[in-house]
Motif scaffolding. Structure first.
Motif, mmCIF file in Angstrom:
data_model
loop_
_atom_site.group_PDB
_atom_site.id
_atom_site.type_symbol
_atom_site.label_atom_id
_atom_site.label_comp_id
_atom_site.label_asym_id
_atom_site.label_seq_id
_atom_site.Cartn_x
_atom_site.Cartn_y
_atom_site.Cartn_z
ATOM 1 N N PRO A 61 0.815 -1.225 0.000
ATOM 2 C CA PRO A 61 0.000 0.000 0.000
ATOM 3 C C PRO A 61 0.843 1.268 0.000
ATOM 4 O O PRO A 61 1.995 1.245 0.443
ATOM 5 N N HIS A 106 4.060 -5.646 13.072
ATOM 6 C CA HIS A 106 4.079 -5.791 11.615
ATOM 7 C C HIS A 106 5.503 -5.904 11.086
ATOM 8 O O HIS A 106 5.788 -6.686 10.192
ATOM 9 N N VAL A 161 0.297 6.639 6.086
ATOM 10 C CA VAL A 161 0.132 5.415 6.889
ATOM 11 C C VAL A 161 -0.037 5.743 8.375
ATOM 12 O O VAL A 161 -0.738 5.039 9.105
ATOM 13 N N TRP A 219 1.456 -1.644 16.863
ATOM 14 C CA TRP A 219 1.010 -2.278 15.615
ATOM 15 C C TRP A 219 2.197 -2.390 14.642
ATOM 16 O O TRP A 219 2.408 -3.419 14.013
HETATM 17 C C1 HEC Z 1 8.653 -7.025 -1.386
HETATM 18 C C2 HEC Z 1 7.831 -5.848 -1.244
HETATM 19 C C3 HEC Z 1 7.837 -5.102 0.060
HETATM 20 C C4 HEC Z 1 8.898 -4.487 0.678
HETATM 21 C C5 HEC Z 1 10.357 -4.442 0.243
HETATM 22 C C6 HEC Z 1 8.362 -3.824 1.838
HETATM 23 N N1 HEC Z 1 7.011 -4.040 1.913
HETATM 24 FE FE1 HEC Z 1 5.754 -3.281 3.324
HETATM 25 N N2 HEC Z 1 4.173 -4.242 2.458
HETATM 26 C C7 HEC Z 1 4.237 -5.026 1.334
HETATM 27 C C8 HEC Z 1 2.925 -5.589 1.081
HETATM 28 C C9 HEC Z 1 2.567 -6.523 -0.075
HETATM 29 C C10 HEC Z 1 2.059 -5.099 2.081
HETATM 30 C C11 HEC Z 1 0.547 -5.401 2.259
HETATM 31 C C12 HEC Z 1 0.333 -6.570 3.211
HETATM 32 C C13 HEC Z 1 0.544 -6.177 4.652
HETATM 33 O O1 HEC Z 1 -0.197 -5.323 5.184
HETATM 34 O O2 HEC Z 1 1.481 -6.711 5.285
HETATM 35 C C14 HEC Z 1 2.880 -4.236 2.936
HETATM 36 C C15 HEC Z 1 2.382 -3.543 4.019
HETATM 37 C C16 HEC Z 1 3.117 -2.643 4.759
HETATM 38 C C17 HEC Z 1 2.575 -1.793 5.806
HETATM 39 C C18 HEC Z 1 1.117 -1.700 6.205
HETATM 40 C C19 HEC Z 1 0.455 -0.641 5.346
HETATM 41 C C20 HEC Z 1 -1.021 -0.483 5.611
HETATM 42 O O3 HEC Z 1 -1.571 0.518 5.120
HETATM 43 O O4 HEC Z 1 -1.630 -1.311 6.267
HETATM 44 C C21 HEC Z 1 3.624 -1.070 6.321
HETATM 45 C C22 HEC Z 1 3.567 -0.041 7.433
HETATM 46 C C23 HEC Z 1 4.817 -1.492 5.621
HETATM 47 N N3 HEC Z 1 4.472 -2.447 4.677
HETATM 48 C C24 HEC Z 1 6.064 -0.993 5.884
HETATM 49 C C25 HEC Z 1 7.211 -1.390 5.181
HETATM 50 C C26 HEC Z 1 8.539 -0.912 5.515
HETATM 51 C C27 HEC Z 1 8.845 0.097 6.625
HETATM 52 C C28 HEC Z 1 9.403 -1.512 4.655
HETATM 53 C C29 HEC Z 1 10.892 -1.390 4.618
HETATM 54 C C30 HEC Z 1 11.590 -1.683 5.879
HETATM 55 C C31 HEC Z 1 8.609 -2.364 3.773
HETATM 56 N N4 HEC Z 1 7.295 -2.266 4.143
HETATM 57 C C32 HEC Z 1 9.127 -3.109 2.737
HETATM 58 C C33 HEC Z 1 5.365 -5.258 0.567
HETATM 59 C C34 HEC Z 1 6.652 -4.817 0.854
#
Ligand code: HEC
Length: 210
Positions: free
Chosen positions: A111, A129, A116, A125
């Motif tokens: 997303p 996560h 956020v 949270w």
């Molecule tokens: C390989 C791709 C990928 C990477 C790299 C990645 N994310 Fe994500 N992230 C996702 C996906 C897909 C979701 C949706 C599923 C979930 O909520 O876990 C997500 C969800 C999130 C959410 C929740 C957003 C919401 O609106 O609910 C947060 C906060 C987040 N990521 C933070 C991070 C951070 C900080 C990093 C780096 C340290 C990171 N992500 C790296 C794929 C990624």
């Protein structure tokens, strides 16, 4: 004029016009932007990052979050971001005046994170996560960032900072998971991402179509 001189001049003109178009004009348009100041309260928008959030911005960059997360909300005319709940208004250049580099993102595997901190406003949270995305969101592709935490034996009283983790990644009895400094900084940064919580004159909130 010799042929080599005309080629040289043509190349020079080419580089000069590209420089004007790609560097000078954007610099003049966006380089002098400053935060919006409320005439009554003198509050600035966007506000400056706290020291911890600024460090978290670097943790965000270092861990490649930009490869899957954007931080830009398009207007209603440009896409469905607002209807999806990414933010109440589109983001504009001034939203990034506090950022040395704007992390607009390379793709949207996850997303958009421009707001956020509005959607999730509890540090706990984020810790859960970050440590175990799958325990918060079933089948999540978001990579766990376990190296930002320490898993250790509980000695005496459990730590007040112990992360609440559920599901398969729950620590065994007698063990606890606590955030390291970088995890705390990253969470402070994510909590600060609330770009539609302030108003900017050039980007009013967009009402839903009739
Ligand atoms: C390989 C791709 C990928 C990477 C790299 C990645 N994310 Fe994500 N992230 C996702 C996906 C897909 C979701 C949706 C599923 C979930 O909520 O876990 C997500 C969800 C999130 C959410 C929740 C957003 C919401 O609106 O609910 C947060 C906060 C987040 N990521 C933070 C991070 C951070 C900080 C990093 C780096 C340290 C990171 N992500 C790296 C794929 C990624």
């Amino acid at each position: 004029m010799k042929r080599s001189t005309s080629i040289y001049l043509a190349l020079l003109a080419l580089f000069l016009t590209s420089w004007v178009g790609l560097v000078l004009i954007p610099y003049v348009q966006a380089g002098r932007l400053s935060p919006d100041v409320d005439p009554d309260t003198k509050d600035q928008s966007p506000t400056a990052y706290s020291g911890l959030a600024e460090q978290g911005r670097q943790v965000y960059a270092a861990n490649g979050c930009v490869y899957c997360h954007s931080q830009q909300v398009r207007s209603r005319a440009g896409g469905s971001d607002i209807d999806r709940g990414d933010g109440a208004r589109r983001t504009v250049a001034r939203d990034y005046v506090r950022d040395r580099a704007a992390y607009l993102g390379n793709s949207r595997m996850g997303p958009d994170l421009a707001n956020v901190g509005v959607r999730h406003d509890k540090a706990d949270w984020y810790y859960e996560h970050e440590y175990s995305p799958q325990s918060v969101s079933d089948g999540s592709n978001c990579p766990p960032m376990r190296f930002l935490f320490e898993k250790r034996k509980v000695v005496g009283q459990p730590s007040v900072e112990a992360v609440h983790v559920t599901g398969d990644d729950m620590p065994k009895p007698g063990e606890e998971v606590v955030p390291r400094h970088d995890a705390k900084a990253l969470v402070a940064y994510l909590l600060s991402l609330k770009r539609s919580s302030y108003k900017l004159p050039e980007a009013p909130e967009e009402a839903a179509p009739e």
